[in-house]
Design an enzyme around this catalytic site. Structure first.
Site, PDB file in Angstrom:
ATOM      1  N   SER A   1    -136.193 -41.372  11.479  1.00 15.12           N
ATOM      2  CA  SER A   1    -135.287 -40.178  12.161  1.00 15.12           C
ATOM      3  C   SER A   1    -135.906 -38.908  11.995  1.00 15.12           C
ATOM      4  O   SER A   1    -136.689 -38.628  11.011  1.00 15.12           O
ATOM      5  CB  SER A   1    -134.024 -40.098  11.407  1.00 15.12           C
ATOM      6  OG  SER A   1    -133.350 -38.954  11.727  1.00 15.12           O
TER       7      SER A   1
ATOM      8  N   GLY B   1    -129.691 -54.997  11.564  1.00 15.77           N
ATOM      9  CA  GLY B   1    -128.487 -54.091  11.966  1.00 15.77           C
ATOM     10  C   GLY B   1    -128.295 -54.028  13.281  1.00 15.77           C
ATOM     11  O   GLY B   1    -128.206 -52.928  14.146  1.00 15.77           O
TER      12      GLY B   1
ATOM     13  N   GLY C   1    -124.506 -50.557  18.132  1.00 15.96           N
ATOM     14  CA  GLY C   1    -125.216 -49.489  18.318  1.00 15.96           C
ATOM     15  C   GLY C   1    -126.581 -49.658  19.039  1.00 15.96           C
ATOM     16  O   GLY C   1    -126.846 -50.524  19.872  1.00 15.96           O
ATOM     17  N   ILE C   2    -127.506 -48.755  18.167  1.00 20.02           N
ATOM     18  CA  ILE C   2    -128.745 -48.864  18.695  1.00 20.02           C
ATOM     19  C   ILE C   2    -129.810 -50.342  18.314  1.00 20.02           C
ATOM     20  O   ILE C   2    -130.253 -50.624  19.170  1.00 20.02           O
ATOM     21  CB  ILE C   2    -129.708 -47.724  18.189  1.00 20.02           C
ATOM     22  CG1 ILE C   2    -129.182 -46.398  18.508  1.00 20.02           C
ATOM     23  CG2 ILE C   2    -131.169 -47.732  18.253  1.00 20.02           C
ATOM     24  CD1 ILE C   2    -130.046 -45.261  17.554  1.00 20.02           C
ATOM     25  N   GLY C   3    -129.158 -50.784  17.399  1.00 22.47           N
ATOM     26  CA  GLY C   3    -129.886 -52.152  17.046  1.00 22.47           C
ATOM     27  C   GLY C   3    -129.382 -53.258  18.204  1.00 22.47           C
ATOM     28  O   GLY C   3    -130.234 -54.015  18.630  1.00 22.47           O
TER      29      GLY C   3
ATOM     30  N   TYR D   1    -130.027 -38.985   3.063  1.00 25.12           N
ATOM     31  CA  TYR D   1    -130.247 -39.554   4.372  1.00 25.12           C
ATOM     32  C   TYR D   1    -131.505 -39.239   4.542  1.00 25.12           C
ATOM     33  O   TYR D   1    -132.476 -40.040   4.931  1.00 25.12           O
ATOM     34  CB  TYR D   1    -129.126 -39.350   5.402  1.00 25.12           C
ATOM     35  CG  TYR D   1    -129.565 -39.751   6.684  1.00 25.12           C
ATOM     36  CD1 TYR D   1    -129.043 -41.273   6.904  1.00 25.12           C
ATOM     37  CD2 TYR D   1    -130.237 -39.025   7.851  1.00 25.12           C
ATOM     38  CE1 TYR D   1    -129.427 -41.889   8.182  1.00 25.12           C
ATOM     39  CE2 TYR D   1    -130.398 -39.800   9.061  1.00 25.12           C
ATOM     40  CZ  TYR D   1    -130.028 -41.160   9.154  1.00 25.12           C
ATOM     41  OH  TYR D   1    -130.290 -41.781  10.334  1.00 25.12           O
TER      42      TYR D   1
END
Length: 279
Positions: free
Chosen positions: A139, A10, A14-16, A164
């Site tokens: 998370s 991923g 974004g974060i990846g 999630y």
């Protein structure tokens, strides 16, 4: 010394992507993963330009298909016999219940089963590293998860936020048990909370804006993948580059073992030996 080779799933945005960039800037060779060729190529060009180090490798794979995950892993092991770290960062939020091509609920399948299977299939390459590392990006939402063994995939009642949270609890439970079963090898396994960042997932799933930067969100993954001081640390849950509190179920050995073995059945692999059996 050979620079470490790190796979980040991923990582086309974004974060990846920020994680891969930070790794590359620290001299690591990175393998980027995504499911859109244009975004993946753009991310690779940006990382190469900003890091000035090794050109980033690119791999396409739809994590919603376990067959694609198997092919992905086979390509990686063939092209990269030694991998030093795997960061399972890819994740989705689904407001409505959707099924993958395998008939699995998408949030559970992509956020948990895909990375779980990938980590196991890459164990031969990780074993070739002096210190292989597996990192699951979970998370803080996992702390609110409820574990219903009879409805893990929301078939009876589906709520996007609960799905999630459960998928992120799955990351933590899997990391704890996989770490336990890999003790005595050179591979460590940890999970983490990256922070609260204004990514597409946060906006779509929670309708909010985060207070953390992408750089802060990537920092713990980079730390667990590269830092010498955590080279033998395993089975933990981290936030802001420090150990953090995880769900109480993660401390229940019977729970983590049961969940691990169930996950193995769902992805069609043999569980690693349970160290309790030798006691």
């Amino acid at each position: 010394m050979i620079p470490p080779l790190v796979l980040v799933t991923g990582s086309s945005d974004g974060i990846g992507k920020e994680t891969a960039r930070a790794l590359a800037e620290r001299g690591a060779r990175v393998i980027l993963h995504g499911r859109n060729a244009d975004r993946l190529g753009a991310a690779a060009r940006e990382i190469d330009r900003r890091s000035g180090n090794w050109p980033a490798a690119q791999e396409l794979c739809d994590l919603g298909s376990l067959d694609e995950v198997r092919s992905f892993a086979a390509r990686l092991v063939d092209h990269h016999p030694r991998i030093d770290a795997v960061i399972n960062n890819a994740g989705v939020f689904m407001a409505e219940r959707r099924l993958t091509v395998d008939g699995r609920e998408s949030t559970f399948a992509i956020n948990h089963l895909a990375g779980f299977l990938l980590a196991h299939l890459l164990l031969p390459a990780l074993m070739q590293s002096p210190q292989g590392r597996i990192v699951f990006v979970s998370s803080g939402a996992h702390l609110s998860a409820r574990l219903d063994w009879n409805d893990l995939e929301g078939a009876r009642e589906y709520d996007g936020m609960e799905a999630y949270a459960l998928s992120k609890l799955a990351n933590v439970l899997a990391a704890v048990e996989l770490a336990r079963r890999l003790r005595g090898t050179t591979i460590t396994v940890n999970s983490l909370h990256p922070g609260v960042v204004s990514t597409r997932l946060l906006r779509a799933g929670f309708g909010g804006h985060g207070t953390d930067s992408l750089q802060e969100a990537a920092a713990t993954s980079v730390h667990l993948a590269l830092a010498p001081e955590v080279s033998t640390t395993t089975g933990g849950y981290w936030a802001r580059k420090a150990p953090s509190r995880m769900h109480p179920l993660a401390n229940e050995r019977a729970i983590t073992a049961r969940f691990y073995e169930l996950s193995c059945r769902l992805v069609g692999i043999q569980p690693l030996p349970d160290p309790r059996a030798a006691v």
